[in-house]
Write a protein that holds these residues in place. Sequence first.
Motif, PDB file in Angstrom:
ATOM      1  N   GLN A 184       0.837  -1.208   0.000  1.00 31.59           N
ATOM      2  CA  GLN A 184       0.000   0.000   0.000  1.00 31.59           C
ATOM      3  C   GLN A 184       0.870   1.256   0.000  1.00 31.59           C
ATOM      4  OE1 GLN A 184      -3.769   0.075   2.214  1.00 31.59           O
ATOM      5  NE2 GLN A 184      -3.002   1.927   3.197  1.00 31.59           N
ATOM      6  N   LYS A 185       1.942   1.215   0.801  1.00 30.67           N
ATOM      7  CA  LYS A 185       2.875   2.357   0.830  1.00 30.67           C
ATOM      8  C   LYS A 185       3.488   2.575  -0.547  1.00 30.67           C
ATOM      9  CE  LYS A 185       4.314   2.505   5.635  1.00 30.67           C
ATOM     10  NZ  LYS A 185       5.250   1.944   6.595  1.00 30.67           N
ATOM     11  N   ARG A 186       3.826   1.459  -1.216  1.00 30.28           N
ATOM     12  CA  ARG A 186       4.442   1.590  -2.538  1.00 30.28           C
ATOM     13  C   ARG A 186       3.451   2.205  -3.534  1.00 30.28           C
ATOM     14  NH1 ARG A 186       7.508  -2.530  -6.424  1.00 30.28           N
ATOM     15  NH2 ARG A 186       8.312  -0.921  -7.818  1.00 30.28           N
ATOM     16  N   ILE A 187       2.171   1.812  -3.444  1.00 36.20           N
ATOM     17  CA  ILE A 187       1.161   2.392  -4.348  1.00 36.20           C
ATOM     18  C   ILE A 187       1.028   3.888  -4.077  1.00 36.20           C
ATOM     19  CG2 ILE A 187      -1.319   2.456  -4.870  1.00 36.20           C
ATOM     20  CD1 ILE A 187      -1.331  -0.583  -4.541  1.00 36.20           C
ATOM     21  N   MET A 188       0.978   4.266  -2.793  1.00 35.08           N
ATOM     22  CA  MET A 188       0.889   5.693  -2.451  1.00 35.08           C
ATOM     23  C   MET A 188       2.077   6.445  -3.048  1.00 35.08           C
ATOM     24  SD  MET A 188      -0.550   5.294   1.461  1.00 35.08           S
ATOM     25  CE  MET A 188      -0.867   7.004   1.938  1.00 35.08           C
ATOM     26  N   SER A 189       3.245   5.816  -2.951  1.00 34.35           N
ATOM     27  CA  SER A 189       4.455   6.449  -3.457  1.00 34.35           C
ATOM     28  C   SER A 189       4.413   6.558  -4.988  1.00 34.35           C
ATOM     29  CB  SER A 189       5.651   5.611  -2.998  1.00 34.35           C
ATOM     30  OG  SER A 189       6.839   6.161  -3.449  1.00 34.35           O
ATOM     31  N   LEU A 190       3.954   5.493  -5.662  1.00 33.73           N
ATOM     32  CA  LEU A 190       3.883   5.517  -7.136  1.00 33.73           C
ATOM     33  C   LEU A 190       2.879   6.562  -7.614  1.00 33.73           C
ATOM     34  CD1 LEU A 190       3.945   1.724  -8.116  1.00 33.73           C
ATOM     35  CD2 LEU A 190       5.570   3.464  -8.893  1.00 33.73           C
ATOM     36  N   LEU A 191       1.771   6.696  -6.874  1.00 34.07           N
ATOM     37  CA  LEU A 191       0.733   7.646  -7.302  1.00 34.07           C
ATOM     38  C   LEU A 191       1.156   9.083  -7.041  1.00 34.07           C
ATOM     39  CD1 LEU A 191      -2.534   5.918  -5.981  1.00 34.07           C
ATOM     40  CD2 LEU A 191      -1.904   6.251  -8.372  1.00 34.07           C
ATOM     41  N   ASN A 192       1.903   9.279  -5.978  1.00 36.53           N
ATOM     42  CA  ASN A 192       2.081  10.653  -5.491  1.00 36.53           C
ATOM     43  C   ASN A 192       3.481  11.232  -5.662  1.00 36.53           C
ATOM     44  OD1 ASN A 192       0.912  12.935  -4.199  1.00 36.53           O
ATOM     45  ND2 ASN A 192       2.140  12.421  -2.387  1.00 36.53           N
ATOM     46  N   ASN A 193       4.508  10.377  -5.644  1.00 31.16           N
ATOM     47  CA  ASN A 193       5.866  10.924  -5.554  1.00 31.16           C
ATOM     48  C   ASN A 193       6.576  10.975  -6.895  1.00 31.16           C
ATOM     49  OD1 ASN A 193       5.419  11.105  -2.867  1.00 31.16           O
ATOM     50  ND2 ASN A 193       6.637   9.321  -2.309  1.00 31.16           N
ATOM     51  N   ASP A 194       7.452  11.952  -7.042  1.00 32.21           N
ATOM     52  CA  ASP A 194       8.306  11.980  -8.222  1.00 32.21           C
ATOM     53  C   ASP A 194       9.480  11.012  -7.996  1.00 32.21           C
ATOM     54  OD1 ASP A 194       9.997  13.221  -6.448  1.00 32.21           O
ATOM     55  OD2 ASP A 194       9.797  15.207  -7.329  1.00 32.21           O
ATOM     56  N   ALA A 195      10.301  10.846  -9.040  1.00 32.96           N
ATOM     57  CA  ALA A 195      11.385   9.862  -8.995  1.00 32.96           C
ATOM     58  C   ALA A 195      12.324  10.115  -7.810  1.00 32.96           C
ATOM     59  CB  ALA A 195      12.155   9.889 -10.304  1.00 32.96           C
TER      60      ALA A 195
END
Lengths: 191, 191
Positions: free
Chosen positions: B139-150
């Motif tokens: 879930q954390k990884r999905i949040m990161s993929l949706l929200n964070n830049d590289a």
Amino acid sequence: MTEREILRQHIDKTVQLNDEQFDYFFSFFKPISFKKKQMIIRQGDLVEQEYFVLNGCLKTYFTNNEQKMHILQFATKTWWASDYNALHNQGPATVNLDCVSDADTLCLSNEDREKVCKEIHEVETFFRWRSNKGYIGLQKRIMSLLNNDARSRYEELMQQYPELYNLVPKHLIAAYLGVSRETLSRLYQAK
Amino acid sequence: MTEREILRQHIDKTVQLNDEQFDYFFSFFKPISFKKKQMIIRQGDLVEQEYFVLNGCLKTYFTNNEQKMHILQFATKTWWASDYNALHNQGPATVNLDCVSDADTLCLSNEDREKVCKEIHEVETFFRWRSNKGYIGLQKRIMSLLNNDARSRYEELMQQYPELYNLVPKHLIAAYLGVSRETLSRLYQAK
């Protein structure tokens, strides 16, 4: 179907509980109804329970510093919803949970779930399998986010959860897919 | 530490097994060592076991139609790795599992895990909690993929798993983050 029957049918798909075991387990659930747009969990809240959806639709989401909303999950009939990170780590909520439509749910507290898992081995089996299923669902979503363009992600979502098409407004589908409303409109028209 | 001690310490963090219970559980694990780049699971394979990493590093990944590799997970010491989708649904593997470095593992078959989960309630509790933890990680990884830049995704990864910095070649870090090698090089230089 009564709420008891909906839950029983859902549990029966994974484990067999006898009537006495099921009634005991069921006694810990509290029916709670929510109105469209009602907040259930807010980022920062203490989270002590999870919700089994009987009808309607909930969504878990977070908003970033620019107030952009990202949707993690829609939960329709027989789905479970909460902030599992907060539940597991007993920390404050990192996501919001609210209602896409009016919804009826059965609510189970963390404390009661752990108690019944300890007392009835089959209930623990049920929750292990539910968690495995959730893990696999998230893994598929990551594969989709890494690999698929907006059109494939949209088609995949509609194939997996066709009920969302009528239940969920288009701007929320866009927020789930991580695309703009304009991009989603083009996908709809191309359908 | 012996492999028995590494596993015991790992299990002890979640549940308490007495010596007899632990020895019985441990008797189902088979030590298997792998060489760098060795394939453990190939897309399409039948998957019947999972691997507890004692040392070294494994990765699960898939390659798309254009032969581009996407990495789902790195597994270092005390992580578990397999294709959980295939294990759970008893279908063919949808991902590959291979070795980033030489690695020693303890291997547990699906059949034996289910057997011991049935026989020892605490072992089932352990696997439920492990699955919950995995769910939260994804879930954390999905949040990161949706929200964070590289850049943020890179920094997050290095903060969560600093051991990867030395264990994993840069082009694999790039494949995990979903960025090109050139983008990753810029992030390294800016560090």
